[in-house]
Design a protein around this motif. Sequence first.
Motif, short mmCIF file in Angstrom:
data_model
loop_
_atom_site.label_atom_id
_atom_site.label_comp_id
_atom_site.label_asym_id
_atom_site.label_seq_id
_atom_site.Cartn_x
_atom_site.Cartn_y
_atom_site.Cartn_z
N ALA A 81 0.86 -1.19 0.00
CA ALA A 81 0.00 0.00 0.00
C ALA A 81 0.89 1.24 0.00
O ALA A 81 1.85 1.32 0.77
CB ALA A 81 -0.89 -0.01 1.23
N THR A 82 0.59 2.18 -0.88
CA THR A 82 1.40 3.40 -0.98
C THR A 82 0.51 4.62 -1.16
O THR A 82 -0.65 4.51 -1.56
CB THR A 82 2.37 3.33 -2.18
N VAL A 83 1.08 5.79 -0.87
CA VAL A 83 0.40 7.07 -1.06
C VAL A 83 1.29 7.95 -1.91
O VAL A 83 2.52 7.97 -1.73
CB VAL A 83 0.14 7.77 0.29
N ALA A 84 0.69 8.68 -2.86
CA ALA A 84 1.45 9.62 -3.70
C ALA A 84 2.04 10.73 -2.84
O ALA A 84 1.51 11.07 -1.78
CB ALA A 84 0.53 10.22 -4.75
N VAL A 85 3.17 11.26 -3.31
CA VAL A 85 3.82 12.39 -2.64
C VAL A 85 3.87 13.54 -3.64
O VAL A 85 4.34 13.37 -4.77
CB VAL A 85 5.25 12.03 -2.18
N ALA A 86 3.36 14.70 -3.23
CA ALA A 86 3.28 15.85 -4.13
C ALA A 86 4.67 16.25 -4.61
O ALA A 86 5.63 16.28 -3.83
CB ALA A 86 2.62 17.03 -3.40
N GLY A 87 4.80 16.50 -5.89
CA GLY A 87 6.05 17.02 -6.44
C GLY A 87 7.08 15.97 -6.79
O GLY A 87 8.21 16.30 -7.13
N THR A 88 6.72 14.68 -6.69
CA THR A 88 7.67 13.62 -7.00
C THR A 88 6.94 12.38 -7.52
O THR A 88 5.74 12.22 -7.26
CB THR A 88 8.51 13.23 -5.76
N ASP A 89 7.65 11.52 -8.23
CA ASP A 89 7.08 10.25 -8.66
C ASP A 89 7.22 9.19 -7.57
O ASP A 89 6.63 8.12 -7.66
CB ASP A 89 7.78 9.74 -9.93
N ALA A 90 8.03 9.49 -6.54
CA ALA A 90 8.22 8.53 -5.45
C ALA A 90 6.95 8.46 -4.60
O ALA A 90 6.15 9.39 -4.58
CB ALA A 90 9.40 8.95 -4.59
N VAL A 91 6.77 7.31 -3.95
CA VAL A 91 5.56 7.12 -3.14
C VAL A 91 5.93 6.86 -1.69
O VAL A 91 7.06 6.46 -1.37
CB VAL A 91 4.70 5.95 -3.67
N PHE A 92 4.98 7.09 -0.81
CA PHE A 92 5.15 6.83 0.63
C PHE A 92 4.57 5.45 0.93
O PHE A 92 3.39 5.21 0.69
CB PHE A 92 4.40 7.91 1.43
N VAL A 101 -6.14 2.63 1.85
CA VAL A 101 -5.87 3.91 1.18
C VAL A 101 -6.25 3.82 -0.30
O VAL A 101 -6.02 2.81 -0.96
CB VAL A 101 -4.38 4.36 1.29
N VAL A 102 -6.85 4.92 -0.79
CA VAL A 102 -7.12 5.07 -2.22
C VAL A 102 -6.72 6.48 -2.62
O VAL A 102 -6.85 7.41 -1.82
CB VAL A 102 -8.60 4.79 -2.58
N PRO A 103 -6.23 6.64 -3.85
CA PRO A 103 -5.70 7.95 -4.25
C PRO A 103 -6.79 8.94 -4.64
O PRO A 103 -7.93 8.56 -4.95
CB PRO A 103 -4.85 7.59 -5.48
N SER A 104 -6.40 10.22 -4.63
CA SER A 104 -7.30 11.25 -5.13
C SER A 104 -7.63 10.96 -6.59
O SER A 104 -6.82 10.44 -7.34
CB SER A 104 -6.64 12.62 -5.01
N GLY A 105 -8.86 11.28 -6.97
CA GLY A 105 -9.31 11.02 -8.33
C GLY A 105 -10.01 9.69 -8.48
O GLY A 105 -10.52 9.37 -9.56
N ALA A 106 -10.03 8.90 -7.41
CA ALA A 106 -10.62 7.56 -7.50
C ALA A 106 -12.13 7.61 -7.72
O ALA A 106 -12.80 8.54 -7.29
CB ALA A 106 -10.31 6.78 -6.22
N VAL A 107 -12.61 6.61 -8.41
CA VAL A 107 -14.05 6.38 -8.54
C VAL A 107 -14.33 5.14 -7.69
O VAL A 107 -13.87 4.05 -8.00
CB VAL A 107 -14.45 6.14 -10.01
N LEU A 108 -15.05 5.35 -6.59
CA LEU A 108 -15.22 4.28 -5.60
C LEU A 108 -16.60 3.67 -5.69
O LEU A 108 -17.60 4.40 -5.69
CB LEU A 108 -15.05 4.84 -4.18
N PRO A 109 -16.69 2.35 -5.67
CA PRO A 109 -18.01 1.73 -5.55
C PRO A 109 -18.58 2.02 -4.16
O PRO A 109 -17.83 2.02 -3.17
CB PRO A 109 -17.73 0.23 -5.73
N PRO A 138 5.43 16.78 1.68
CA PRO A 138 6.56 16.60 2.60
C PRO A 138 6.79 17.89 3.39
O PRO A 138 6.68 18.97 2.83
CB PRO A 138 7.74 16.31 1.66
N LEU A 139 7.12 17.76 4.67
CA LEU A 139 7.34 18.96 5.49
C LEU A 139 8.75 19.49 5.26
O LEU A 139 9.72 18.75 5.39
CB LEU A 139 7.15 18.63 6.96
N THR A 140 8.82 20.77 4.93
CA THR A 140 10.13 21.42 4.80
C THR A 140 10.29 22.52 5.82
O THR A 140 11.25 23.28 5.80
CB THR A 140 10.29 22.01 3.38
N ALA A 141 9.30 22.63 6.72
CA ALA A 141 9.30 23.62 7.80
C ALA A 141 8.47 23.03 8.93
O ALA A 141 7.76 22.04 8.74
CB ALA A 141 8.69 24.93 7.31
N PRO A 142 8.57 23.61 10.14
CA PRO A 142 7.75 23.11 11.24
C PRO A 142 6.26 23.08 10.87
O PRO A 142 5.77 23.92 10.12
CB PRO A 142 8.02 24.10 12.38
#
Length: 232
Positions: free
Chosen positions: A12-23, A61-69, A145-149
Motif C-alpha cells: 500500500a502506498t500514497v502519492a507524494v506531491a512534487g515527485t514520482d516517489a511514493v510513501f 488507502v485510495v488515491p485522489s481522483g478515485a471512482v469508488l463503488p 513533505p514537510l520542509t518547515a515546522p
Amino acid sequence: MTSTVIAPPPAATVAVAGTDAVFPVRRIFCVGRNYAAHAREMGGDPSKEAPFFFCKPADAVVPSGAVLPYPQATKDLHHEVELVLALKGGGTDLTVEQAAETLYGIGVGVDLTRRDLQAEAKKAGRPWDMAKGFDRSAPLAPLLPLTAPLDQVVPPSSRIRLSVNGSVRQDGGLDEMILSPLEIIAHLSQVVELAAGDLIFTGTPEGVAALVPGDAVRAEVEGLPVLEFTLV
Ligand code: MN
C-alpha cells in the motif's frame, strides 16, 4: 532468500506531491472525537473524554481522483474530512518535541465510516473495525513533505473543509482540535510503538453526513493538495 508460498500482496502506498516517489504505508491509526463540536454531534462530552484510537488496514488507502463503488454492508456511509500525518520515524513514549521529529509529511484524507454498523457496534459494546476498517475506507490526497515546522506549513487558523457536489458539508478550523497533531503522536506512542510508514488520521470537525452513489466529494485543508473522489 525465503520464498513466499503465495504471491506477496501489493504494498500500500500514497502519492507524494512534487515527485514520482511514493510513501509506503505500514499502518493506519485514527483518533476519535478530536473536535469538540463533532464529539457533541456524536453524543459525547468532549470535556470528559481521554483520546481513543482505532485502525484501518494499510490497503484501505485510495488515491485522489478515485471512482469508488458504494461500499457493501451499509446504508449509511458517512464522510469525515481529516488532516493526516505521515511518519518517517517512531518510538514509544515520545514527547511533543520528539513527535515533531517523526513527521515526514501531511495530507488530506477522508475517514469513510459505515455509520449504521458503528451505531450497532456501540450499542452492543463491540469493536468498530467493520464500521471503520473496510475496503477503500481511506481516500487520501498526495502527501506534502514537510520542509518547515508543522505550524508554519498549516497554521492553527487553517480551514479544513469538505464539500459534496459543490455544497459545503464540513467547514472547521485546525485550531478546533482538542489534541494538536504532535500531541496525538505523543499520546498514541504511549499505547503502541510508532514506526516509519504509519499514517495517523487526526479527527474530523462537525458536519459529518451521508454520501450516496453519484456524489462527488472534495476535501481540503488550506495549503495542502486537494482530495477528490466520486462514489458510484
Ligand atoms: Mn474520523
